[in-house]
Design an enzyme around this catalytic site. Structure first.
Site, mmCIF file in Angstrom:
data_model
loop_
_atom_site.group_PDB
_atom_site.id
_atom_site.type_symbol
_atom_site.label_atom_id
_atom_site.label_comp_id
_atom_site.label_asym_id
_atom_site.label_seq_id
_atom_site.Cartn_x
_atom_site.Cartn_y
_atom_site.Cartn_z
ATOM 1 N N ARG A 21 -27.050 -9.550 -3.513
ATOM 2 C CA ARG A 21 -27.364 -9.919 -2.135
ATOM 3 C C ARG A 21 -26.220 -9.602 -1.176
ATOM 4 O O ARG A 21 -26.465 -9.119 -0.068
ATOM 5 C CB ARG A 21 -27.660 -11.424 -2.108
ATOM 6 C CG ARG A 21 -28.219 -11.947 -0.807
ATOM 7 C CD ARG A 21 -28.244 -13.481 -0.815
ATOM 8 N NE ARG A 21 -28.844 -14.029 -2.017
ATOM 9 C CZ ARG A 21 -30.138 -14.316 -2.153
ATOM 10 N NH1 ARG A 21 -30.958 -14.128 -1.145
ATOM 11 N NH2 ARG A 21 -30.599 -14.815 -3.278
ATOM 12 N N ARG A 40 -39.921 -14.018 -0.108
ATOM 13 C CA ARG A 40 -38.872 -15.043 -0.083
ATOM 14 C C ARG A 40 -39.240 -16.305 0.710
ATOM 15 O O ARG A 40 -38.970 -17.408 0.237
ATOM 16 C CB ARG A 40 -37.540 -14.465 0.433
ATOM 17 C CG ARG A 40 -36.989 -13.342 -0.459
ATOM 18 C CD ARG A 40 -35.573 -12.945 -0.095
ATOM 19 N NE ARG A 40 -34.649 -14.006 -0.389
ATOM 20 C CZ ARG A 40 -34.094 -14.810 0.481
ATOM 21 N NH1 ARG A 40 -34.310 -14.645 1.775
ATOM 22 N NH2 ARG A 40 -33.306 -15.775 0.103
ATOM 23 N N CYS A 60 -54.786 -13.644 2.018
ATOM 24 C CA CYS A 60 -55.622 -14.823 1.872
ATOM 25 C C CYS A 60 -54.916 -15.918 1.078
ATOM 26 O O CYS A 60 -55.303 -16.249 -0.044
ATOM 27 C CB CYS A 60 -56.932 -14.447 1.198
ATOM 28 S SG CYS A 60 -57.654 -12.999 1.952
ATOM 29 N N GLU A 61 -53.849 -16.443 1.620
ATOM 30 C CA GLU A 61 -53.068 -17.524 1.020
ATOM 31 C C GLU A 61 -52.412 -18.269 2.168
ATOM 32 O O GLU A 61 -51.858 -17.629 3.064
ATOM 33 C CB GLU A 61 -51.920 -16.982 0.151
ATOM 34 C CG GLU A 61 -52.286 -16.150 -1.036
ATOM 35 C CD GLU A 61 -52.613 -16.975 -2.271
ATOM 36 O OE1 GLU A 61 -52.288 -18.179 -2.305
ATOM 37 O OE2 GLU A 61 -53.203 -16.399 -3.192
ATOM 38 N N TYR A 91 -33.879 -8.671 -2.411
ATOM 39 C CA TYR A 91 -35.045 -9.423 -2.871
ATOM 40 C C TYR A 91 -36.201 -9.326 -1.878
ATOM 41 O O TYR A 91 -36.974 -10.256 -1.713
ATOM 42 C CB TYR A 91 -34.647 -10.887 -3.170
ATOM 43 C CG TYR A 91 -33.467 -10.955 -4.100
ATOM 44 C CD1 TYR A 91 -33.620 -10.634 -5.439
ATOM 45 C CD2 TYR A 91 -32.179 -11.270 -3.648
ATOM 46 C CE1 TYR A 91 -32.526 -10.636 -6.307
ATOM 47 C CE2 TYR A 91 -31.081 -11.268 -4.499
ATOM 48 C CZ TYR A 91 -31.263 -10.946 -5.825
ATOM 49 O OH TYR A 91 -30.188 -10.934 -6.680
HETATM 50 C C1 PLP Z 1 -29.394 -11.732 -10.017
HETATM 51 C C2 PLP Z 1 -28.098 -11.603 -10.730
HETATM 52 C C3 PLP Z 1 -26.943 -11.216 -10.036
HETATM 53 C C4 PLP Z 1 -26.903 -10.961 -8.541
HETATM 54 O O1 PLP Z 1 -27.074 -12.117 -7.808
HETATM 55 P P1 PLP Z 1 -26.830 -12.098 -6.214
HETATM 56 O O2 PLP Z 1 -27.038 -13.502 -5.814
HETATM 57 O O3 PLP Z 1 -27.815 -11.174 -5.629
HETATM 58 O O4 PLP Z 1 -25.433 -11.657 -5.998
HETATM 59 C C5 PLP Z 1 -25.784 -11.033 -10.770
HETATM 60 N N1 PLP Z 1 -25.760 -11.253 -12.100
HETATM 61 C C6 PLP Z 1 -26.847 -11.641 -12.793
HETATM 62 C C7 PLP Z 1 -26.754 -11.847 -14.257
HETATM 63 C C8 PLP Z 1 -28.052 -11.834 -12.132
HETATM 64 O O5 PLP Z 1 -29.124 -12.219 -12.818
#
Ligand code: PLP
Length: 421
Positions: free
Chosen positions: A276, A312, A343-344, A372
């Site tokens: 993210r 999200r 339709c939700e 995401y």
């Molecule tokens: C999803 C995930 C990340 C990344 O998470 P962010 O919050 O997007 O930084 C890193 N490591 C693992 C093992 C994950 O499952």
């Protein structure tokens, strides 16, 4: 920091007016800024440069090949969670030695493929998985490198669906059991335990949970040393939060300042797995207002992006800032629900949001949807998944074309008997 800004009351991505993109490519449309993406990667790299960590971008945050390639070209490794993500990593030419693989449910086939490629290591999430990796490696006459994913049992203060490092979560192995595994590593002759891994959750805005988890790891590593066990890598996962609303998350610099002293103490090679943080603010979802509907109790702005395009808000009650592509001078505001065509009742992008009055045919940008967003999209309601474009300065590239109706049914088959044959 991102490259989506108003100029003359029009929203721009880098040097291109976003409305131009909406008119040219149609909506819903994901628009990414190359410089925002790379800027975040470089910011993190710079903040940690003292220890020169391996940064493995987390593919699941946004797995578009063009974005992966852009990051890999800058030296990023990749954090994968499935055979499909391994396939993508290989497609973009990511060196196997920069791929780490986490998931509580790796299948035999996925393990075999990753072993064959020679990835840096598997982040092992359970005792039976470790035994299985050992068995498969032995069958292939290989040694598998693994890191034990530790569940450090800390509270990351984020949404419960994206909390992963509490002992009640399905992820990782508790410290006691991990120690047992390490002491017994001789009984896994085809496995080389080369590291420890943690990933405590996502959208974490403070450093305290990271410091708590890493401190536990530092103590654990010391304890292992007294028992004559040494490892090479410490992978501290991802989870760095970004600004969606009024959060004031720590900067990469501040985060590094807090955790660097701890990391340096270990003397180990450090791995980060941000998703993210790198891509979240590098993307927006552009949508068109189809109808404005007033009911006795509410006003609904019905847009052409639905929960299949961006889940999200429905899944995590996530907040996304919403901006008109054209900012008006007189900004009379009203409280509306922004909803999609699906339709939700869970199909909403924002609820009870005070927005400048919008008209049918106008365009809105759902901000901070680079992570995401598309990667969690689906074809629900037989909707074609949106197009994705990448902007670099005044140039735009289609990095995923809009799906067609035939794409929707490509893998389906009507058995002959249904035709009475
Ligand atoms: C999803 C995930 C990340 C990344 O998470 P962010 O919050 O997007 O930084 C890193 N490591 C693992 C093992 C994950 O499952």
């Amino acid at each position: 920091m991102h490259e989506f800004k108003y100029s003359n009351r029009q929203l721009y991505c880098e040097k291109i007016r976003v409305e131009e993109l909406a008119l040219r490519f149609g909506t819903p449309l994901y628009v990414y800024s190359y410089h925002t993406l790379i800027g975040h990667y470089l910011k993190l790299k710079e903040a940690f440069k003292e220890i020169d960590p391996l940064i493995c971008y987390s593919v699941k945050a946004n797995s578009n090949l063009a974005l992966l390639k852009a990051l890999v070209d800058k030296g990023s490794g990749l954090d994968i969670v499935s055979g499909g993500e391994l396939f993508r990593a290989i497609q973009v030419g990511c060196p196997a030695a920069k791929i780490v693989y986490a998931s509580v449910g790796k299948t035999d086939r996925e393990i075999e493929e990753a072993l064959a490629r020679g990835i840096l290591f598997f982040n092992v999430e359970s005792f039976p998985e470790l035994e299985n990796i050992n068995r498969i490696a032995s069958k292939l006459h290989k040694t598998a490198s693994v890191a034990i994913r530790i569940n450090p049992d800390v509270e990351p203060k984020t949404h419960k669906f994206i909390t992963t490092g509490k002992i009640t979560n399905k992820f990782g192995i508790d410290l006691k059991s991990a120690e047992k595994i390490l002491l017994r590593c001789m009984s896994y002759p085809n496995v080389n335990i080369s590291g420890l891994h943690i990933h405590i959750g996502s959208q974490i805005t403070e450093s305290a949970p990271f410091v708590a988890a890493i401190t536990k790891m530092v103590d654990f590593i010391d304890r292992l040393k007294t028992k004559g066990l040494s490892i090479e890598y410490l992978n501290i996962g991802g989870g760095l939060g970004i600004i969606y609303d009024r959060e004031s998350p720590q900067t990469a610099q501040k985060f590094a300042h807090k955790v660097l002293p701890l990391l340096k103490k270990t003397g180990l090679r450090i791995i980060l797995e941000p998703g993210r943080f790198i891509v979240g603010n590098a993307g927006i979802l552009v949508t068109r207002v189809l109808y404005v509907k007033s009911t006795p109790k509410k006003k609904f702005v019905i847009v052409d992006a639905g929960m299949n395009d961006l889940i999200r808000p429905a899944l995590y009650s996530a907040y996304h800032n919403i901006l008109p592509l054209r900012a008006k001078e007189e900004a009379r505001r009203e409280k509306v629900d922004i909803v999609g065509p699906i339709c939700e009742s869970g199909d909403f992008i924002a609820k009870e949001r005070r927005l400048p009055v919008v008209r049918e045919g106008g365009y809105l940008a759902v901000m901070g949807t680079g992570a995401y967003g598309f990667s969690m999209s689906s074809n629900y309601n037989s909707r074609r998944r949106p197009q994705e474009v990448l902007v670099i300065k005044d140039k735009v590239f289609i990095i995923r074309k809009r799906e067609s109706y035939s794409d929707l049914v490509r893998n389906e088959n009507i058995p002959a008997f249904l035709f009475g044959l």
